[in-house]
Design a protein around this motif. Structure first.
Motif, short mmCIF file in Angstrom:
data_model
loop_
_atom_site.label_atom_id
_atom_site.label_comp_id
_atom_site.label_asym_id
_atom_site.label_seq_id
_atom_site.Cartn_x
_atom_site.Cartn_y
_atom_site.Cartn_z
N TYR A 180 -19.94 42.55 -48.45
CA TYR A 180 -18.77 41.68 -48.25
C TYR A 180 -18.03 41.48 -49.57
O TYR A 180 -16.81 41.63 -49.63
N LEU A 181 -18.77 41.13 -50.61
CA LEU A 181 -18.14 40.87 -51.91
C LEU A 181 -17.47 42.11 -52.47
O LEU A 181 -16.37 42.04 -53.02
N ILE A 182 -18.11 43.25 -52.34
CA ILE A 182 -17.52 44.50 -52.85
C ILE A 182 -16.22 44.81 -52.12
O ILE A 182 -15.18 45.05 -52.74
N ILE A 183 -16.27 44.78 -50.80
CA ILE A 183 -15.08 45.10 -50.01
C ILE A 183 -13.98 44.07 -50.24
O ILE A 183 -12.81 44.41 -50.43
N PHE A 184 -14.35 42.78 -50.26
CA PHE A 184 -13.36 41.72 -50.43
C PHE A 184 -12.69 41.79 -51.80
O PHE A 184 -11.49 41.53 -51.94
N VAL B 155 -10.19 44.67 -51.74
CA VAL B 155 -8.99 44.24 -51.00
C VAL B 155 -8.15 43.31 -51.86
O VAL B 155 -6.92 43.46 -51.95
N THR B 156 -8.78 42.35 -52.51
CA THR B 156 -8.05 41.40 -53.35
C THR B 156 -7.35 42.12 -54.50
O THR B 156 -6.18 41.85 -54.79
N ILE C 130 3.97 37.90 -51.72
CA ILE C 130 2.78 37.24 -51.20
C ILE C 130 2.70 35.87 -51.87
O ILE C 130 2.86 35.77 -53.10
N ARG C 131 2.45 34.84 -51.09
CA ARG C 131 2.41 33.48 -51.64
C ARG C 131 1.31 33.34 -52.68
O ARG C 131 0.22 33.89 -52.53
N GLU C 132 1.59 32.58 -53.73
CA GLU C 132 0.59 32.33 -54.77
C GLU C 132 -0.65 31.68 -54.19
O GLU C 132 -1.77 31.98 -54.59
N ALA C 133 -0.46 30.77 -53.24
CA ALA C 133 -1.59 30.11 -52.60
C ALA C 133 -2.50 31.13 -51.92
O ALA C 133 -3.73 31.03 -51.98
N SER C 134 -1.91 32.13 -51.29
CA SER C 134 -2.70 33.18 -50.62
C SER C 134 -3.49 33.99 -51.64
O SER C 134 -4.65 34.34 -51.40
N LEU C 135 -2.87 34.29 -52.78
CA LEU C 135 -3.57 35.03 -53.82
C LEU C 135 -4.76 34.23 -54.36
O LEU C 135 -5.84 34.79 -54.60
N GLY D 185 -11.96 40.77 -58.21
CA GLY D 185 -10.83 41.61 -57.85
C GLY D 185 -9.52 41.00 -58.31
O GLY D 185 -8.62 41.71 -58.77
N ALA D 186 -9.40 39.68 -58.19
CA ALA D 186 -8.19 38.98 -58.65
C ALA D 186 -8.05 39.12 -60.16
O ALA D 186 -6.97 39.43 -60.67
N TRP D 187 -9.14 38.91 -60.88
CA TRP D 187 -9.11 39.01 -62.34
C TRP D 187 -8.76 40.44 -62.78
O TRP D 187 -7.92 40.63 -63.65
N LEU D 188 -9.40 41.42 -62.13
CA LEU D 188 -9.09 42.82 -62.46
C LEU D 188 -7.65 43.16 -62.09
O LEU D 188 -6.97 43.88 -62.83
#
Length: 90
Positions: free
Chosen positions: A9-13, A16-17, A35-40, A51-54
């Motif tokens: 889950y974490l790898i795939i998520f 995706v992120t 894309i809304r900042e809240a969604s990010l 994924g967000a940090w990368l």
């Protein structure tokens, strides 16, 4: 088995992120609907923090926004503490 499911889950998520951050950067360059900042941020909270940090580093996206520059690392730290806690109690 449960740890394996969580790992997948974490790898795939996180993948995706990472891609969503790239898509939002592409949309920003093309002046398209964003894309809304809240969604990010929600993607990061739900397990996509790495994924967000990368995505921020690779795509150079949202790096000037304080809630991302400081918020994403805080989310990562909180998630690592939670993971460490659950690994410790097992």
């Amino acid at each position: 088995m449960t740890n394996q499911i969580i790992a997948y889950y974490l790898i795939i998520f996180n993948i995706v992120t990472f891609l969503v951050y790239g898509i939002d950067k592409w949309k920003a360059k093309k002046s398209l609907w964003r894309i809304r900042e809240a969604s990010l941020l929600v993607l990061a909270v739900l397990g996509g923090s790495i994924g967000a940090w990368l995505g921020m580093k690779v795509w150079h996206h949202k790096t000037q926004h304080k809630k991302f520059r400081y918020g994403i690392p805080v989310i990562i730290i909180i998630q690592l503490v939670i993971i460490g806690y659950f690994l410790y109690i097992q």
